[in-house]
Design a protein around this motif. Structure first.
Motif, short mmCIF file in Angstrom:
data_model
loop_
_atom_site.label_atom_id
_atom_site.label_comp_id
_atom_site.label_asym_id
_atom_site.label_seq_id
_atom_site.Cartn_x
_atom_site.Cartn_y
_atom_site.Cartn_z
N HIS A 99 0.87 -1.20 0.15
CA HIS A 99 -0.21 0.00 -0.30
C HIS A 99 0.88 1.45 0.07
CE1 HIS A 99 -3.61 -2.38 1.03
NE2 HIS A 99 -3.08 -3.27 1.45
N CYS A 134 -3.41 5.64 0.26
CA CYS A 134 -2.84 5.32 -0.21
C CYS A 134 -3.13 5.21 -1.69
CB CYS A 134 -3.76 3.58 -0.09
SG CYS A 134 -2.72 2.24 -1.18
N GLU A 136 -0.85 3.37 -3.81
CA GLU A 136 0.18 2.27 -4.15
C GLU A 136 -1.91 1.40 -4.93
OE1 GLU A 136 2.85 1.38 -5.62
OE2 GLU A 136 3.64 3.28 -4.73
N TYR A 137 -1.80 1.25 -5.77
CA TYR A 137 -3.39 0.44 -6.42
C TYR A 137 -2.49 -1.05 -5.23
CZ TYR A 137 -6.70 -2.06 -8.47
OH TYR A 137 -7.71 -3.33 -8.49
N CYS A 138 -4.52 -1.22 -4.70
CA CYS A 138 -3.95 -2.45 -4.38
C CYS A 138 -4.97 -3.25 -3.92
CB CYS A 138 -3.23 -1.70 -2.60
SG CYS A 138 -4.34 -0.78 -2.01
N HIS A 142 -9.05 -0.09 -3.99
CA HIS A 142 -7.92 0.43 -3.52
C HIS A 142 -8.16 2.18 -3.26
CE1 HIS A 142 -3.90 3.44 -4.61
NE2 HIS A 142 -4.68 3.64 -5.32
N MET A 145 -9.57 3.75 0.14
CA MET A 145 -8.16 3.15 0.89
C MET A 145 -7.85 5.06 1.53
SD MET A 145 -5.49 1.12 1.37
CE MET A 145 -4.16 0.39 2.95
CU1 CUA Z 1 -4.25 0.60 -0.37
CU2 CUA Z 1 -4.22 1.44 -2.77
#
Ligand code: CUA
Length: 152
Positions: A99, A134, A136-138, A142, A145
């Protein structure tokens, strides 16, 4: 006859598109299920017991440590509350996948990586509320978040 060829060609293309779209969503569905199945695995958190209870801890007169755990799709603790005129050290890790931990409007910006701890020290002089995102693609949620940091 050329017209018939064109018609047949278009038909093949359209069927091809439909097959591609169907295949695409089936693939996506499987990915999402996988994400959830693999998503939360407490074993991947650093063995450091400080992260078993994500929190803000006062360690000096104006010094604080914050143990942040990112996981799909939240941050803990949330909100993070620290007093103004303090020096704050963030220790950031992830419970599942990679993340981001970005406090909007500040230079706090780090990756949250399973099994690793990022350390960032910042001074907060003034009260205020900051959004945490966040970056970062999670996974599918996403974009939802986020958390908040409140300097009181
Ligand atoms: Cu956690 Cu994007």
């Amino acid at each position: 006859t050329y017209e018939k060829l064109w018609l047949a060609g278009s038909f093949v293309l359209i069927v091809g598109f439909i097959v591609t779209i169907t295949y695409g969503s089936v693939g996506l569905g499987i990915t999402m299920i996988d994400d959830e199945a693999d998503g939360v695995s407490p074993d991947e958190i650093p063995s450091d017991e400080r992260f078993s209870d994500p929190r803000v801890e006062q360690v000096g007169e104006d010094e604080y440590e914050v143990y942040v755990v990112a996981m799909t799709f939240i941050f803990q603790p949330d909100p993070i509350e620290v007093p103004a005129n303090s020096e704050v050290t963030f220790y950031v890790t992830s419970r599942d996948v990679i993340h981001g931990f970005e406090v909007a409007g500040t230079n706090i910006n780090s990756m949250a990586i399973p099994g690793q701890v990022a350390e960032l020290t910042v001074e907060f002089d003034e009260p205020g509320t900051y959004g945490i995102v966040c970056n970062e693609y999670c996974g599918p949620q996403h974009h939802t978040m986020e958390g908040s940091l409140v300097v009181t």
